[in-house]
Enzyme design. Structure first.
Site, PDB file in Angstrom:
ATOM      1  N   GLY A  31      60.371  37.003  38.202  1.00  0.00           N
ATOM      2  CA  GLY A  31      61.734  37.525  38.124  1.00  0.00           C
ATOM      3  C   GLY A  31      62.186  37.521  36.674  1.00  0.00           C
ATOM      4  N   ASN A  59      63.604  38.194  43.402  1.00  0.00           N
ATOM      5  CA  ASN A  59      65.024  38.311  43.730  1.00  0.00           C
ATOM      6  C   ASN A  59      65.782  39.130  42.692  1.00  0.00           C
ATOM      7  OD1 ASN A  59      65.426  37.142  46.206  1.00  0.00           O
ATOM      8  ND2 ASN A  59      66.067  35.155  45.414  1.00  0.00           N
ATOM      9  N   THR A  60      65.340  39.036  41.429  1.00  0.00           N
ATOM     10  CA  THR A  60      66.061  39.704  40.347  1.00  0.00           C
ATOM     11  C   THR A  60      66.237  41.195  40.616  1.00  0.00           C
ATOM     12  OG1 THR A  60      65.178  38.121  38.743  1.00  0.00           O
ATOM     13  CG2 THR A  60      66.104  40.167  37.865  1.00  0.00           C
ATOM     14  N   ALA A  63      69.335  42.191  42.393  1.00  0.00           N
ATOM     15  CA  ALA A  63      70.648  41.839  41.842  1.00  0.00           C
ATOM     16  C   ALA A  63      71.394  43.114  41.489  1.00  0.00           C
ATOM     17  CB  ALA A  63      70.485  40.950  40.613  1.00  0.00           C
ATOM     18  N   GLN A  64      72.572  43.273  42.047  1.00  0.00           N
ATOM     19  CA  GLN A  64      73.317  44.521  41.861  1.00  0.00           C
ATOM     20  C   GLN A  64      74.421  44.381  40.817  1.00  0.00           C
ATOM     21  OE1 GLN A  64      74.770  45.135  45.810  1.00  0.00           O
ATOM     22  NE2 GLN A  64      72.884  46.022  46.565  1.00  0.00           N
ATOM     23  N   GLY A  65      75.252  43.359  40.995  1.00  0.00           N
ATOM     24  CA  GLY A  65      76.500  43.260  40.234  1.00  0.00           C
ATOM     25  C   GLY A  65      76.311  43.306  38.740  1.00  0.00           C
ATOM     26  N   GLY A  66      75.489  42.415  38.196  1.00  0.00           N
ATOM     27  CA  GLY A  66      75.271  42.456  36.764  1.00  0.00           C
ATOM     28  C   GLY A  66      74.988  41.089  36.172  1.00  0.00           C
ATOM     29  N   GLU A 130      84.196  40.529  38.468  1.00  0.00           N
ATOM     30  CA  GLU A 130      83.772  40.117  39.799  1.00  0.00           C
ATOM     31  C   GLU A 130      84.581  38.906  40.241  1.00  0.00           C
ATOM     32  OE1 GLU A 130      79.537  39.589  39.807  1.00  0.00           O
ATOM     33  OE2 GLU A 130      79.161  41.724  40.027  1.00  0.00           O
ATOM     34  N   HIS A 246      76.368  35.058  50.615  1.00  0.00           N
ATOM     35  CA  HIS A 246      77.117  36.198  50.099  1.00  0.00           C
ATOM     36  C   HIS A 246      78.015  36.728  51.206  1.00  0.00           C
ATOM     37  CE1 HIS A 246      78.242  39.879  48.101  1.00  0.00           C
ATOM     38  NE2 HIS A 246      77.650  39.436  47.004  1.00  0.00           N
ATOM     39  N   ARG A 292      83.209  32.929  46.328  1.00  0.00           N
ATOM     40  CA  ARG A 292      82.395  33.445  47.422  1.00  0.00           C
ATOM     41  C   ARG A 292      82.421  32.562  48.669  1.00  0.00           C
ATOM     42  NH1 ARG A 292      76.962  35.626  44.305  1.00  0.00           N
ATOM     43  NH2 ARG A 292      77.877  37.561  43.544  1.00  0.00           N
ATOM     44  N   HIS A 353      72.255  33.753  50.325  1.00  0.00           N
ATOM     45  CA  HIS A 353      72.107  34.531  49.098  1.00  0.00           C
ATOM     46  C   HIS A 353      71.507  33.749  47.929  1.00  0.00           C
ATOM     47  CE1 HIS A 353      72.928  37.771  46.322  1.00  0.00           C
ATOM     48  NE2 HIS A 353      73.754  37.033  45.603  1.00  0.00           N
ATOM     49  N   ARG A 388      78.039  28.851  42.631  1.00  0.00           N
ATOM     50  CA  ARG A 388      77.728  29.689  41.469  1.00  0.00           C
ATOM     51  C   ARG A 388      78.790  30.759  41.235  1.00  0.00           C
ATOM     52  NH1 ARG A 388      74.879  34.719  40.787  1.00  0.00           N
ATOM     53  NH2 ARG A 388      74.648  34.850  43.043  1.00  0.00           N
TER      54      ARG A 388
END
Length: 541
Positions: A31, A59-60, A63-66, A130, A246, A292, A353, A388
């Protein structure tokens, strides 16, 4: 509660009779943590990267958000520090957070130099916001495909570096140690042959353990291998009761639990129950952008109250063009199942998640086992605490990856010593198919060690997991058998820690102890295979 009897090694092997491979640095996993650390290590070391699937599987890539870093004049490291500490619910290491927020921007700039192309607007990097972030500090790529872009850039670079060798489809069974020092790893090749890989330093970058649960945003390779093999090797394992679920994974017949990024809520999407009511105002003043764990539990409460298996994510107030531009991959994925993100309410539910805990490390990724390091989700650096902060994980991987290489530069050469593995009498046959065992474990974890927990359920779950312990007396030889052994190890540790922590904090919620208790429980639970459980108190304020 009795200590689970987990053996030192999963298999028997005579290391003197096995083929041996020598290198300087062994990187387990590919990753962002593995790729970035391998690139940095290759400046002055021969590097072997070992992945049980392929270079692009981690998993990387999902990753969508950033990635979070302070790059805006309106932002500051003080803001980022404060946001991280608040999300971490009193269990963050202030020193680790300080490292993250101050060194994150330089790490992101290094990613850019390595070829990562983040989205821009008017010549400037486009920053979004976020949940639980007070400022816009999230860089993203191709709208909602940040992880994939990072993995693309780094994997392309890795393949151009002659000092890096890549072993695809190889499984690391165990870490090889002697007198508290890691000498390398026992690796199984695709044909089943085993090889002893020796190295000056071994870096675990093997990701998390989402497959502990039946519903997860993680790929099927996220089986907690690094945490389990480190535990067997004598490394300290910390904070594994804190699992982040998540809040918004797609919940639709025939579709996988695809992640609907938190960034969608960051751009204004709202949550509604099946009656159409927007409900977050009843749970938190930050509404849909609350931490979250708060949002995930609120969704579960609404599902229970309305007797539904999902809630809705409503982004229909935005134009179709904006939705397609900002979230092209999420939009396309939903369309495949007849759902239009710009005009339909999207059914979502929480899914496992991220694991906040893992292999305990210092500020240079070092573990208590000499020459063994951990980076990324497999590690517990202290950055994430009990919960996190969104998009801090990718930042953590590059910041601590750089620091690990600094520490490795100071290591002396690996001495030549005869390392042996103890001979164990393994004779038990596997009476049940591994696929059935794995599904049973996942159901136990969802039912008893999920988003809402209590003593009775945790005790029952722990006891049911213990019934699987005879597995460790069996002769194991296949990848899926090793993976299940690792999942079982992680499940036992997670259930045990969750039963011990008699409070609610971050990603750990006890219905029988619903309040946070800083007086007694502002401390970490740390496991060691050969020592009693320790509780590390946090002394800073």
């Amino acid at each position: 509660m009795s200590e689970p009897m987990i053996p030192r090694y999963l298999v028997d092997a005579d290391l003197d009779k096995l083929p041996r491979y020598e290198t300087d640095v062994i990187v387990i996993g590919t990753g962002i943590a593995g790729l970035f650390t391998a690139i940095k290590a290759s400046d002055s070391n021969r590097v072997l990267m070992v992945t049980k699937k392929s270079l692009l599987d981690s998993n990387t890539r999902y990753a969508q958000g950033g990635i979070a870093a302070v790059l805006s004049a309106e932002d500051s490291t003080e803001y980022h520090r404060q946001d991280t500490l608040i999300a971490g619910a009193g269990l963050c290491s202030r020193d680790a957070v300080e490292v993250l927020v101050n060194e994150g921007p330089a790490g992101v700039k290094e990613l850019i130099r390595m070829g990562t192309q983040f989205d821009k607007e008017n010549g400037e990097y486009s920053l979004t916001k976020e949940g639980a972030h007070s400022q816009r500090r999230i860089l993203h790529a191709n709208g909602d495909a940040t992880g994939y872009e990072i993995v693309r850039a780094l994997s392309e670079k890795v393949q151009t570096i002659p000092h890096i060798e890549i072993w695809n489809d190889h499984f690391v069974i165990d870490l090889i140690t002697l007198d508290g020092t890691c000498y390398g790893a026992l690796v199984q090749k695709p044909d089943g042959q085993k090889v002893f890989v020796r190295g000056k330093a071994t870096i675990l970058c093997s990701g998390g353990a989402g497959q502990l649960y039946r519903y997860t945003t993680n790929p099927d390779i996220a089986t907690g291998d690094g945490i389990a093999m480190a535990y067997r090797a004598g490394a300290e394992i910390r904070d594994v009761e804190f699992i982040q679920f998540h809040p918004t994974a797609l919940c639709y017949p025939g579709a996988p639990r695809f992640l609907i990024s938190e960034a969608v809520r960051g751009e204004g999407a709202v949550l509604r129950n099946i009656k159409g009511d927007r409900f977050m105002k009843r749970y938190h003043p930050q509404l849909e952008l609350a931490p979250r764990d708060v949002v995930a539990r609120a969704i579960v409460s609404e599902m229970e109250e309305t007797k539904s298996t999902f809630v809705y994510l409503d982004f229909t107030h935005e134009s179709s063009d904006l939705v397609k531009h900002r979230f092209p991959n999420i939009y396309e994925f939903c369309i495949r199942y007849g759902l239009d993100l710009s005009s339909d309410w999207i059914p979502v539910a929480p899914a496992a998640h991220y694991m906040m805990g893992g292999v305990k490390t210092g500020l240079h990724g070092e573990t208590n086992v000499h020459r063994l390091f951990a980076c990324g989700e497999v590690s517990s650096t202290g950055v994430h605490g009990a919960n996190r902060l969104a998009s801090n994980s990718l930042s953590e991987a590059i910041v601590f990856g750089r620091r690990i290489i600094e520490a490795i530069r100071e290591l002396p050469p690996l001495e030549e010593r005869s390392v042996t593995m103890p001979k164990l009498d393994r004779h038990e046959p596997l009476r049940q198919a591994i696929v059935e065992k794995r599904l049973k474990l996942q159901k136990i974890m969802v039912r008893y060690v999920g988003l809402k927990r209590d003593a009775r359920g945790l005790q029952k779950g722990f006891e049911e997991l213990q019934r699987q312990l005879p597995l460790f007396q069996a002769v194991l030889g296949k990848r899926e058998e090793y993976e299940f052994a690792n999942l079982l190890t992680c499940a036992l540790l997670t259930a045990r820690a969750a039963l011990m922590r008699q409070e609610s904090r971050g990603g750990h919620y006890r219905e029988d102890f619903p309040e946070r208790d800083d007086l007694i429980w502002r401390k970490h639970i740390v496991f060691h295979r050969e020592k009693s459980v320790t509780e590390e108190c946090i002394t800073d304020v």
